[in-house]
Design an enzyme around this catalytic site. Structure first.
Site: not given
Length: 282
Positions: A180, A239
């Site tokens: 990611r 995150c």
């Protein structure tokens, strides 16, 4: 004795019926908003209550927020009381993702000054591996009398992150997976990539192969390699939406490191403004 970071399944078993213990099932699925509550209803650790990521551990998403903004302080304070928590309550959080979601509740209780909170090491799997029972029964508890106050210095907003990154005065740690972060994963985030200047320390790196938390010295070395000589007060964790970053914060506590900060909006807030820079690659 109170547990402040991790608790084993065996230790939880010995205290689970104590009057001052509250257990919370934090299972959650980003792809299935009802997945957590449905799993809870199918079977959970006895005496557990469900802590819903979207409605209890987060406020509603706005046009400018990330995916899981924090509730207003007074709203979460009332939620703590509604759960039957007092200032002497031992809070235990668990999930089925090695603490990835349970750590959000752990951090939020600490945010309110309550350090009698721990995450079940290895999660629900370790509980059932011991042969301990699950139940589908709900419990009813009297309201708690918790008295606490949110420490707003523990979290930073998006403008602070942008300003301090530009000034090169912070270390920003991204807990998302390497795929990611690098943009190899083109499907999970609406905009793949990461904030320029952020370092990638996926929360999964805090874990042993069996999903339990790694030894403190291993975790400490992992973070110190990135933090280096940066003051801990200038280290910010992020995150996708301020959830799995809490696992890094939990791991930092396990390692005996001082409290660091949380960028709650994280990547999902950063990319709401198309003018903000995006980096790809490692």
């Amino acid at each position: 004795m109170y547990y402040q970071t991790m608790i084993s399944a065996q230790e939880l078993k010995t205290i689970i019926d104590h009057d001052n213990v509250r257990v919370f099932d934090c299972r959650f699925s980003l792809k299935d908003p009802q997945g957590g509550i449905n799993s809870f209803r199918a079977g959970h650790i006895p005496n557990a209550q469900h802590a819903d990521m979207d409605t209890q551990l987060s406020a509603a998403m706005t046009a400018t927020s990330g995916r899981h903004p924090l509730p207003e302080a007074e709203v979460f304070l009332q939620q703590i009381k509604d759960w039957g928590i007092n200032n002497d309550t031992q809070v235990i959080a668990y999930d089925d993702m090695s603490g990835a979601f349970a750590a959000r509740l752990w951090w939020m209780m600490r945010w309110f000054g309550h350090d009698k909170v721990a995450v079940l090491d290895g999660g629900l799997e370790k509980w059932t591996d011991q042969g301990y029972a699950l139940t589908d029964q709900d419990i009813s508890l009297p309201a708690g009398q918790f008295n606490g106050q949110a420490n707003m210095e523990w979290c930073v907003d998006i403008d602070t992150v942008a300003r301090e990154l530009a000034a090169q005065t912070i270390t920003l740690i991204d807990a998302r997976s390497a795929d990611r972060y690098s943009a190899k994963d083109q499907t999970t985030d609406p905009v793949p990539g990461h904030i320029p200047g952020a370092s990638n320390l996926p929360f999964a790196g805090n874990l042993n192969a069996d999903g339990t938390m790694a030894p403190p010295q291993v975790i400490r070395a992992r973070f110190e390699q990135t933090i280096k000589d940066q003051p801990f007060n200038n280290v910010i964790n992020m995150c996708g939406s301020g959830v799995t970053a809490c696992h890094n914060l939990l791991a930092q506590a396990v390692a005996g490191l001082p409290p660091m900060k949380l960028f709650v909006g994280s990547w999902s807030q950063w990319i709401r403004d198309k003018s903000r820079p995006v980096a790809t690659g490692e």
